[in-house]
Design a protein around this motif. Structure first.
Motif, PDB file in Angstrom:
ATOM      1  N   TYR A  26       0.811  -1.222   0.000  1.00  0.00           N
ATOM      2  CA  TYR A  26       0.000   0.000   0.000  1.00  0.00           C
ATOM      3  C   TYR A  26       0.845   1.273   0.000  1.00  0.00           C
ATOM      4  O   TYR A  26       0.296   2.377   0.051  1.00  0.00           O
ATOM      5  CB  TYR A  26      -0.916   0.041   1.234  1.00  0.00           C
ATOM      6  N   VAL A  62       2.540   0.624   8.368  1.00  0.00           N
ATOM      7  CA  VAL A  62       1.932   1.312   9.516  1.00  0.00           C
ATOM      8  C   VAL A  62       2.486   0.729  10.819  1.00  0.00           C
ATOM      9  O   VAL A  62       3.150  -0.312  10.831  1.00  0.00           O
ATOM     10  CB  VAL A  62       0.382   1.256   9.469  1.00  0.00           C
ATOM     11  N   CYS A  87      -2.857   2.354  12.181  1.00  0.00           N
ATOM     12  CA  CYS A  87      -3.983   1.667  11.554  1.00  0.00           C
ATOM     13  C   CYS A  87      -5.173   1.845  12.496  1.00  0.00           C
ATOM     14  O   CYS A  87      -5.216   1.214  13.556  1.00  0.00           O
ATOM     15  CB  CYS A  87      -3.665   0.194  11.354  1.00  0.00           C
ATOM     16  N   PRO A  88      -6.147   2.696  12.143  1.00  0.00           N
ATOM     17  CA  PRO A  88      -7.275   2.939  13.048  1.00  0.00           C
ATOM     18  C   PRO A  88      -8.043   1.674  13.408  1.00  0.00           C
ATOM     19  O   PRO A  88      -8.644   1.598  14.481  1.00  0.00           O
ATOM     20  CB  PRO A  88      -8.157   3.917  12.267  1.00  0.00           C
ATOM     21  N   LEU A  89      -8.016   0.672  12.533  1.00  0.00           N
ATOM     22  CA  LEU A  89      -8.677  -0.603  12.848  1.00  0.00           C
ATOM     23  C   LEU A  89      -8.128  -1.190  14.151  1.00  0.00           C
ATOM     24  O   LEU A  89      -8.879  -1.717  14.981  1.00  0.00           O
ATOM     25  CB  LEU A  89      -8.467  -1.585  11.671  1.00  0.00           C
ATOM     26  N   ASN A 115      -3.390  -6.667  12.605  1.00  0.00           N
ATOM     27  CA  ASN A 115      -3.744  -5.240  12.663  1.00  0.00           C
ATOM     28  C   ASN A 115      -4.296  -4.956  14.061  1.00  0.00           C
ATOM     29  O   ASN A 115      -5.489  -4.695  14.260  1.00  0.00           O
ATOM     30  CB  ASN A 115      -4.807  -4.894  11.625  1.00  0.00           C
ATOM     31  N   CYS A 178     -12.107  -1.532   8.947  1.00  0.00           N
ATOM     32  CA  CYS A 178     -11.111  -0.673   8.303  1.00  0.00           C
ATOM     33  C   CYS A 178     -11.854   0.415   7.537  1.00  0.00           C
ATOM     34  O   CYS A 178     -12.731   0.106   6.726  1.00  0.00           O
ATOM     35  CB  CYS A 178     -10.274  -1.531   7.359  1.00  0.00           C
ATOM     36  N   TYR A 179     -11.490   1.677   7.773  1.00  0.00           N
ATOM     37  CA  TYR A 179     -12.225   2.771   7.122  1.00  0.00           C
ATOM     38  C   TYR A 179     -12.038   2.772   5.607  1.00  0.00           C
ATOM     39  O   TYR A 179     -12.844   3.355   4.885  1.00  0.00           O
ATOM     40  CB  TYR A 179     -11.821   4.138   7.723  1.00  0.00           C
ATOM     41  N   VAL A 180     -10.995   2.135   5.124  1.00  0.00           N
ATOM     42  CA  VAL A 180     -10.749   2.120   3.681  1.00  0.00           C
ATOM     43  C   VAL A 180     -11.628   1.049   3.010  1.00  0.00           C
ATOM     44  O   VAL A 180     -12.412   1.342   2.100  1.00  0.00           O
ATOM     45  CB  VAL A 180      -9.253   1.836   3.391  1.00  0.00           C
ATOM     46  N   GLU A 206     -11.269  -7.618   4.228  1.00  0.00           N
ATOM     47  CA  GLU A 206     -11.760  -6.558   5.126  1.00  0.00           C
ATOM     48  C   GLU A 206     -12.978  -5.842   4.548  1.00  0.00           C
ATOM     49  O   GLU A 206     -13.558  -4.973   5.207  1.00  0.00           O
ATOM     50  CB  GLU A 206     -10.652  -5.529   5.383  1.00  0.00           C
ATOM     51  N   CYS A 268      -5.501   4.456   1.701  1.00  0.00           N
ATOM     52  CA  CYS A 268      -5.239   4.466   3.143  1.00  0.00           C
ATOM     53  C   CYS A 268      -4.343   5.673   3.432  1.00  0.00           C
ATOM     54  O   CYS A 268      -3.139   5.639   3.145  1.00  0.00           O
ATOM     55  CB  CYS A 268      -4.572   3.163   3.582  1.00  0.00           C
TER      56      CYS A 268
HETATM   57 FE1  SF4 Z   1      -5.422  -0.278   8.566  1.00  0.00          FE
HETATM   58 FE2  SF4 Z   1      -7.264  -0.256   6.658  1.00  0.00          FE
HETATM   59 FE3  SF4 Z   1      -5.032   1.132   6.336  1.00  0.00          FE
HETATM   60 FE4  SF4 Z   1      -5.007  -1.539   6.253  1.00  0.00          FE
HETATM   61  S1  SF4 Z   1      -6.001  -0.167   4.821  1.00  0.00           S
HETATM   62  S2  SF4 Z   1      -3.556  -0.235   7.330  1.00  0.00           S
HETATM   63  S3  SF4 Z   1      -6.567  -2.019   7.790  1.00  0.00           S
HETATM   64  S4  SF4 Z   1      -6.604   1.458   7.891  1.00  0.00           S
END
Ligand code: SF4
Ligand code: 13P
Length: 315
Positions: A26, A62, A87-89, A115, A178-180, A206, A268
């Motif tokens: 990513y 992350v 990672c907000p998750l 995560n 996951c917000y994405v 996810e 992300c």
């Molecule tokens: Fe976290 Fe989602 Fe980003 Fe993956 S894509 S690092 S799960 S926020």
């Protein structure tokens, strides 16, 4: 692949120093291009443990990924280019929540998605990633002699792993996402598919169930890459339902195919906080402790076993 001046300077520094650069799929393409190793979270954990022999590891990903590398390599210096790349998750779960579930279901194993924070890993029986979750659930439930497991923090990965493993999953805490990926919906995909009717839809676990059910393939970032590798000669178009960095990689590696992002929202922001400029600065100051990720020793010791067990179970 032609590198720009900054990338060339980074590669030169990287080659002179006792350092390995790891990058997740990513990351921006310009970071992927200067990495020693590129991969998904399972692949990078393995490389951090088994292949990276250097004193320093720069982890372009992350925070939880750098923490995992630190837990597996207490003798090495793990450095992250942005301390804000979280990672907000991972923040949906904490030690107290895990312990509440443990009290309620003392006989069930606790599986945590990588995560997650180091303190949550430390309370777990085993970790998993998106590429091995089904296998891990099957193996750990067998070891414990149970037909049910506790799983957190991602509710969508939990549901996916439950469907594929046929082992019941109790989600901790039930709303982690996951917000994405969770914002991707069928309307987005259908809109892209109208323009590319024969395209195959590849999504990350996810994503929400409705999206997973619509997809032709569900897999981790490395899983999606391998799917394309296997099918790209018989298939021209793909719709990619995961973060844009993977689409960028696929576009470069498979130039005869067309890759379409399932939604413009698949970015992300946290992964994108790492920058080439900072990587160069870190290479020039490898002893700068400000960017070093160090998990406290007592937590690292407890978190080591569930990660190590995952790596053993995934061979
Ligand atoms: Fe976290 Fe989602 Fe980003 Fe993956 S894509 S690092 S799960 S926020
Ligand atoms: P992978 O396990 O596929 O690398 O995914 C990590 C992640 O953060 C997905 O959003």
């Amino acid at each position: 692949m032609k590198l720009n001046q900054l990338q060339n300077e980074i590669v030169e520094l990287r080659n002179q120093k006792d350092v390995t650069i790891l990058a997740h799929y990513y990351q921006e393409l310009e970071i992927q291009e200067i990495a020693d190793h590129l991969g998904d979270s399972l692949g990078l954990s393995r490389i951090a443990k088994e292949k990276a022999k250097t004193k320093y590891i720069i982890f372009a990903g992350v925070l939880f990924m750098a923490e995992t590398a630190s837990i597996l390599n207490q003798d090495k210096h793990i450095i992250i280019p942005s301390l804000e790349a979280c990672c907000p998750l991972a923040n949906f779960l904490n030690r107290d929540i895990v312990n509440q579930y443990r009290k309620e279901y003392p006989e069930l194993p606790v599986i945590t998605y990588v995560n997650s924070t180091a303190e949550v890993k430390a309370e777990s029986d085993i970790c998993c990633t998106s590429s091995n979750s089904v296998n891990i659930i099957k193996k750990i439930s067998k070891e414990f002699g149970v037909e049910e497991v506790l799983f957190g923090p991602d509710k969508n990965l939990a549901e996916y792993a439950e469907e594929r493993s046929e082992i019941s999953v109790i989600k901790m805490p039930g709303k982690g996402h996951c917000y994405v990926h969770s914002h991707l919906n069928i309307d987005d995909i259908q809109e892209v598919r109208e323009e590319h009717p024969s395209a195959q839809v590849l999504v990350h676990p996810e994503c929400e169930k409705s999206v997973r059910d619509y997809a032709d393939y569900i897999g981790s970032t490395a899983g999606i890459y391998s799917f394309v590798e296997e099918h790209h000669t018989g298939q021209k178009d793909f719709i990619i339902g995961t973060e844009k960095g993977l689409l960028d990689r696929l576009t470069v590696d498979f130039p005869k195919n067309k890759f379409n992002l399932a939604s413009d929202g698949l970015i992300c922001e946290d992964m994108k906080k790492n920058k080439l400029e900072t990587i160069k600065m870190l290479l020039e100051n490898l002893d700068n402790e400000r960017y070093e990720v160090k998990v406290p020793e007592d937590i690292a010791k407890k978190a080591y076993n569930p990660i190590e067990k995952m790596l053993k179970f995934s061979t």
